[in-house]
Design a protein around this motif. Structure first.
Motif, short mmCIF file in Angstrom:
data_model
loop_
_atom_site.label_atom_id
_atom_site.label_comp_id
_atom_site.label_asym_id
_atom_site.label_seq_id
_atom_site.Cartn_x
_atom_site.Cartn_y
_atom_site.Cartn_z
N ILE A 162 0.83 -1.20 0.00
CA ILE A 162 0.00 0.00 0.00
C ILE A 162 0.87 1.25 0.00
CG2 ILE A 162 -1.70 1.32 1.31
CD1 ILE A 162 -2.82 -1.16 -0.07
N GLN A 163 1.98 1.20 0.72
CA GLN A 163 2.91 2.33 0.75
C GLN A 163 3.45 2.61 -0.65
OE1 GLN A 163 6.15 1.82 3.54
NE2 GLN A 163 7.40 3.38 2.54
N VAL A 164 3.81 1.56 -1.37
CA VAL A 164 4.31 1.72 -2.74
C VAL A 164 3.23 2.32 -3.63
CG1 VAL A 164 5.07 0.47 -4.80
CG2 VAL A 164 5.99 -0.15 -2.56
N VAL A 165 2.02 1.80 -3.54
CA VAL A 165 0.91 2.29 -4.37
C VAL A 165 0.63 3.76 -4.10
CG1 VAL A 165 -1.57 2.08 -4.79
CG2 VAL A 165 -0.15 0.03 -4.66
N GLU A 166 0.55 4.13 -2.83
CA GLU A 166 0.24 5.51 -2.47
C GLU A 166 1.32 6.47 -2.96
OE1 GLU A 166 -0.34 5.31 1.73
OE2 GLU A 166 -2.47 4.76 1.55
N THR A 167 2.57 6.05 -2.89
CA THR A 167 3.66 6.89 -3.38
C THR A 167 3.57 7.08 -4.88
OG1 THR A 167 5.11 6.13 -1.59
CG2 THR A 167 6.17 7.18 -3.47
N LEU A 168 3.30 6.01 -5.62
CA LEU A 168 3.18 6.11 -7.07
C LEU A 168 2.03 7.02 -7.48
CD1 LEU A 168 3.80 2.37 -8.03
CD2 LEU A 168 5.31 4.29 -8.56
N LEU A 169 0.93 6.96 -6.74
CA LEU A 169 -0.23 7.77 -7.08
C LEU A 169 -0.01 9.25 -6.80
CD1 LEU A 169 -3.13 5.46 -5.82
CD2 LEU A 169 -2.45 5.90 -8.19
N GLN A 170 1.00 9.57 -6.04
CA GLN A 170 1.31 10.96 -5.73
C GLN A 170 2.33 11.56 -6.70
OE1 GLN A 170 2.62 10.86 -1.66
NE2 GLN A 170 0.60 10.31 -0.86
N GLN A 171 2.87 10.75 -7.57
CA GLN A 171 3.92 11.21 -8.46
C GLN A 171 3.37 11.76 -9.77
OE1 GLN A 171 6.65 7.91 -8.78
NE2 GLN A 171 7.50 8.24 -6.74
N GLU A 172 4.25 12.36 -10.53
CA GLU A 172 3.86 13.02 -11.79
C GLU A 172 3.27 12.02 -12.78
OE1 GLU A 172 5.97 15.73 -15.28
OE2 GLU A 172 6.97 15.42 -13.35
N ALA A 173 3.76 10.79 -12.74
CA ALA A 173 3.29 9.77 -13.69
C ALA A 173 2.06 9.02 -13.19
CB ALA A 173 4.41 8.77 -13.98
N ALA A 174 1.36 9.58 -12.20
CA ALA A 174 0.22 8.88 -11.60
C ALA A 174 -0.89 8.60 -12.60
CB ALA A 174 -0.33 9.70 -10.44
N ASN A 175 -0.98 9.42 -13.68
CA ASN A 175 -2.05 9.21 -14.66
C ASN A 175 -1.84 7.94 -15.47
OD1 ASN A 175 0.20 10.40 -15.96
ND2 ASN A 175 -1.11 11.07 -17.66
N THR A 176 -0.66 7.33 -15.37
CA THR A 176 -0.42 6.07 -16.09
C THR A 176 -0.58 4.86 -15.17
OG1 THR A 176 1.96 5.99 -15.64
CG2 THR A 176 1.24 7.26 -17.56
N VAL A 177 -1.02 5.09 -13.93
CA VAL A 177 -1.13 4.01 -12.95
C VAL A 177 -2.60 3.70 -12.67
CG1 VAL A 177 -0.63 3.31 -10.57
CG2 VAL A 177 1.07 4.62 -11.87
N ALA A 178 -2.96 2.44 -12.79
CA ALA A 178 -4.31 1.99 -12.42
C ALA A 178 -4.21 1.09 -11.20
CB ALA A 178 -4.96 1.25 -13.58
N VAL A 179 -5.12 1.29 -10.25
CA VAL A 179 -5.17 0.46 -9.05
C VAL A 179 -6.59 -0.08 -8.93
CG1 VAL A 179 -4.87 0.39 -6.55
CG2 VAL A 179 -3.42 1.88 -7.94
N GLU A 180 -6.72 -1.39 -8.87
CA GLU A 180 -8.03 -2.03 -8.84
C GLU A 180 -8.13 -2.99 -7.67
OE1 GLU A 180 -10.70 -1.82 -10.83
OE2 GLU A 180 -9.93 -0.48 -12.40
N ASP A 196 -1.32 -1.67 -11.97
CA ASP A 196 -1.00 -1.83 -13.38
C ASP A 196 -0.54 -0.48 -13.92
OD1 ASP A 196 -0.88 -2.33 -16.10
OD2 ASP A 196 -2.73 -3.51 -16.15
N THR A 197 0.73 -0.41 -14.32
CA THR A 197 1.27 0.86 -14.79
C THR A 197 1.04 1.08 -16.28
OG1 THR A 197 3.48 -0.01 -15.32
CG2 THR A 197 3.08 0.73 -13.05
N GLY A 198 0.30 0.19 -16.92
CA GLY A 198 0.00 0.38 -18.34
C GLY A 198 -1.26 -0.37 -18.72
N ALA A 199 -2.30 -0.20 -17.90
CA ALA A 199 -3.53 -0.95 -18.12
C ALA A 199 -4.18 -0.57 -19.44
CB ALA A 199 -4.50 -0.69 -16.97
#
Length: 204
Positions: A162-180, A196-199
């Motif tokens: 969850i820590q990894v996911v939350e950090t990725l979602l806060q970054q500039e490339a967050a629009n390329t990250v899907a969490v389901e 999924d970083t390229g769903a």
């Protein structure tokens, strides 16, 4: 033997598995197929990969997800695990499912950017269960994003992941990250979080 989304999976009662457990003692939780693998398999059934990709399975264990990709997408699969004792189980299941998998004994924290360029998609399930693994997995996924590769990771929702996911979602490339939140119904009755970083439904 049981069928897992089209794969042949030996149960703990199978004599071949019992013999392997006497001969090869797994040191890093590789003694069985973990539940998130079923979720990742179901996700890939719903959103199949293109054919003939080069796929790296992190923390592969028995390698069921990589075997699925080799069988269904004609993928060239490399299975990475830090524990060499898992590979006899992996090779047995690859043989049962009539595919070839390339083993790679290594810790995913040691994968270099140059090595990542050899793959198109990086997959994994139940690979972030210790606190220190969050600090290892995050830069790996960031490298995967920067190289325009795709990462698909499944986890039951442990705090390090969850820590990894939350950090990725806060970054500039967050629009390329899907969490389901992904659930697999009866008879599997299992759920997990898919990163999924390229769903297919994310505009890259």
């Amino acid at each position: 033997m049981r069928n897992l989304l089209g794969l042949q999976l030996l149960t703990a009662r199978d004599k071949r598995i019992q013999q392997l457990k006497r001969q090869h003692r797994c040191a890093v939780h590789g003694q069985k197929v973990w539940r998130s693998a079923s979720v990742l398999l179901d996700y890939l059934t719903e959103f199949p990969l293109s054919n003939n990709l080069r796929i790296l399975e992190l923390g592969a264990g028995w390698g069921l997800v990589g075997i699925y990709c080799a069988k269904n997408f004609n993928a060239q699969v490399t299975a990475l695990d830090v524990d060499p004792a898992v590979f006899p189980y992996l090779h047995l299941h690859a043989e049962l499912n009539e595919v070839n998998i390339t083993p790679w004994i290594a810790d995913y924290a040691a994968i270099t950017r140059e090595q990542l360029t050899q793959f198109d998609v990086i997959i994994g399930s139940d690979i972030c269960f210790w606190d220190e693994q969050a600090a290892q997995l995050l830069p790996l996924i960031e490298n995967i994003q920067q190289l325009k590769r795709r990462a698909i990771i499944a986890d039951p929702g442990r705090p390090p992941f969850i820590q990894v996911v939350e950090t990725l979602l806060q970054q500039e490339a967050a629009n390329t990250v899907a969490v389901e939140n992904w659930s697999v119904p009866h008879p599997y009755n299992v759920n997990a979080i898919i990163l999924d970083t390229g769903a297919p439904y994310v505009e890259l």
